[in-house]
Design a protein around this motif. Structure first.
Motif, short mmCIF file in Angstrom:
data_model
loop_
_atom_site.label_atom_id
_atom_site.label_comp_id
_atom_site.label_asym_id
_atom_site.label_seq_id
_atom_site.Cartn_x
_atom_site.Cartn_y
_atom_site.Cartn_z
N GLU A 83 2.04 -6.79 -1.38
CA GLU A 83 2.99 -5.98 -2.15
C GLU A 83 2.27 -5.07 -3.13
O GLU A 83 2.61 -3.90 -3.28
CB GLU A 83 3.97 -6.90 -2.87
CG GLU A 83 4.91 -7.64 -1.92
CD GLU A 83 5.83 -8.60 -2.65
OE1 GLU A 83 5.61 -8.78 -3.88
OE2 GLU A 83 6.75 -9.17 -2.03
N LEU A 86 0.68 -2.37 -1.15
CA LEU A 86 1.67 -1.39 -0.70
C LEU A 86 2.12 -0.50 -1.85
O LEU A 86 2.30 0.72 -1.68
CB LEU A 86 2.87 -2.14 -0.10
CG LEU A 86 3.94 -1.28 0.59
CD1 LEU A 86 3.32 -0.48 1.73
CD2 LEU A 86 5.08 -2.14 1.08
N SER A 90 1.63 3.45 -2.07
CA SER A 90 2.77 4.34 -2.30
C SER A 90 2.49 5.28 -3.47
O SER A 90 2.75 6.47 -3.40
CB SER A 90 4.02 3.51 -2.57
OG SER A 90 4.33 2.70 -1.46
N LEU A 244 -0.34 -2.90 9.96
CA LEU A 244 1.07 -2.99 10.31
C LEU A 244 1.26 -2.86 11.82
O LEU A 244 2.01 -3.62 12.44
CB LEU A 244 1.85 -1.89 9.58
CG LEU A 244 1.93 -2.03 8.06
CD1 LEU A 244 2.56 -0.80 7.44
CD2 LEU A 244 2.74 -3.26 7.69
N ASN A 304 6.34 4.34 6.38
CA ASN A 304 7.57 3.92 5.72
C ASN A 304 8.51 3.25 6.72
O ASN A 304 9.17 2.25 6.40
CB ASN A 304 8.25 5.12 5.07
CG ASN A 304 9.41 4.71 4.17
OD1 ASN A 304 9.31 3.76 3.42
ND2 ASN A 304 10.51 5.42 4.26
N ARG A 307 7.32 -0.17 7.24
CA ARG A 307 7.69 -1.02 6.11
C ARG A 307 9.15 -1.47 6.24
O ARG A 307 9.48 -2.64 5.99
CB ARG A 307 7.50 -0.27 4.80
CG ARG A 307 7.83 -1.08 3.56
CD ARG A 307 7.64 -0.26 2.30
NE ARG A 307 8.50 0.90 2.28
CZ ARG A 307 9.79 0.86 1.90
NH1 ARG A 307 10.33 -0.29 1.51
NH2 ARG A 307 10.52 1.95 1.89
#
Length: 447
Positions: A83, A86, A90, A244, A304, A307
């Motif tokens: 997190e 990420l 971002s 990912l 995105n 995610r």
């Protein structure tokens, strides 16, 4: 021989464990039980084995608890690390996007200045050519006028000499010579002014060339900065996308079809209708910088979508407290002695009442009791995936309720066909059961 050996062994045992009698007295009678040395030895051996087995079982349970606690802490640390990573990506993505926008604006301003300077330079060059042409005409006219003046002077001297020989006076053509000299003076002054204007335009051209070179230098530096920014953005997108993409492929999901479904679910558009405006800065074709920026924006959009997809597929853990895996996916011996049976999920044994969490976003399609499962919850997720949570002691959601990943949906129990407190967890793709460990292991390096 055997009898004598048996006697010796019995005698040795009597020295260590002498025969004892246990008296049982009642109101009317008294009885006793004889405890021979062999019986005492068997009882002692049985007690020793029982104590050893108890110590060994306790050690195994403690080791499983410690291992489960370590696994949970590691999972929480990995999730927190992901997190934070990420969030950092971002924030870095937003900064890079802002830098790209500002760099593009500066680049457009520089292009506009270069365009203005080029226009001025072309106008100056045209003016210089016009002046050179005018100077050449004036020079030709001046040369012709000087020649005519010289011819006029010779003619005037000849006529003067002739008049002097005939009349003795040389003032007959004086007005004509005065006009020729006045014209010559005017042409000389005009030529001098033109030469000065030509020098001024040449200086202006040199100044414009210097300014153009400075603008081109600034353009080259801006281009180098843009290349550096774009390179870092492209590298960040690639590094963020790889784990990912690897996670979804390890789970056996098609990334292309998965992203198409997410894109369809997040494709809202709108806004007031405005007139179409066409930019005249660079024509209809995109510049290399604009193409690179579009590729980076597409990569950020794909990340995105990844995610969003990660929250809709069951990559999270249903149990976050201490537990141990007691049964895996596939064939196993039935715990109730019914032979070898297929097990369509995994069992996680823990404390009664341990929280059970939803492993992905979805909608509850069943929240009640079912044969074999006891109290059970079934959740429908995206991409044709369902998760099943069985043998619960308490259900905290209702049918039709929408839940998010990490929401508490029930408590661990031992209802239904169960030998003890545990969670029976299943994952089904298009109705067929798959090994839940596939999703859990695929996400271990990401969450």
């Amino acid at each position: 021989m055997l009898t004598r050996l048996h006697y010796r062994i019995h005698t040795s045992l009597e020295r260590i464990l002498p025969e004892r009698r246990l008296f049982l007295k009642s109101d009317s009678d008294t009885r006793f039980i004889r405890l021979r040395p062999v019986t005492q030895l068997a009882a002692l051996a049985g007690g020793t084995l029982l104590v050893s087995w108890t110590i060994l079982a306790t050690s195994i349970v403690l080791m499983d608890s410690v291992t489960a606690g370590g696994t949970r802490d590691q999972t929480q640390r990995q999730q927190a690390l992901y997190e934070s990573r990420l969030n950092a990506l971002s924030a870095d993505r937003d900064r890079r996007a802002d830098e790209a926008v500002r760099a593009q604006e500066r680049f457009n301003l520089a292009l506009a200045e270069v365009s203005k300077m080029q226009t001025a330079l072309l106008a100056t060059e045209d003016r210089r050519k016009e002046l050179e042409t005018g100077i050449e005409v004036l020079q030709d006219t001046l040369i012709r006028t000087i020649k005519e003046r010289d011819d006029a002077r010779e003619e005037s001297e000849r006529v003067t000499v002739a008049l002097a020989e005939q009349t003795g006076s040389a003032r007959t053509d004086g007005s004509r010579m005065a006009d020729a000299e006045a014209t010559l003076d005017q042409l000389s002054s005009t030529l001098a002014a033109t030469a000065r204007q030509r020098d001024d335009m040449a200086n202006a051209v040199l100044l414009a060339k210097e300014e153009t070179e400075e603008v081109l230098q600034e353009k080259a530096e801006l281009q180098a900065r843009n290349d550096l920014i774009f390179g870092r953005l492209e590298e960040a997108v690639t590094v963020s996308m790889e784990p990912l993409d690897k996670m979804f492929r390890a789970a056996g999901l098609s990334t292309d079809s998965l992203l198409k479904q997410v894109r369809r679910g997040y494709s809202g558009q709108g806004g007031p209708l405005s007139k179409l405006t066409v930019s005249t800065m660079g024509g209809g074709d995109l510049t290399p910088e604009e193409r690179r920026a579009n590729e980076i924006l597409n990569g950020l959009d794909r990340m995105n979508l990844y995610r969003l997809a990660a929250t809709k597929a069951p990559f999270s853990m249903p149990v976050k407290t201490a537990f141990r895996y007691t049964s895996g996916f596939g064939g196993r011996n039935d715990p109730f002695g019914r032979g070898n049976r297929r097990h369509e999920g995994i069992d996680m044994a823990g404390a009664s009442g341990s929280p059970i969490y939803s492993t992905a976003d979805g909608v509850v399609i069943q929240a009640g009791t079912a044969s074999g499962y006891g109290k059970v919850i079934k959740i429908r997720h995206e991409f044709g995936i369902q998760t099943v949570y069985g043998h619960l002691s308490r259900i905290r959601v209702e049918k039709g309720q929408r839940v998010s990943r990490g929401d508490r949906i029930g408590d661990m129990g031992s209802t239904g066909r169960s030998t003890g407190t545990h969670l029976h967890y299943e994952v089904r793709v298009d109705g067929s059961p798959v090994n839940p460990m596939t999703f859990i292991k695929a996400a271990k390096d990401v969450f």
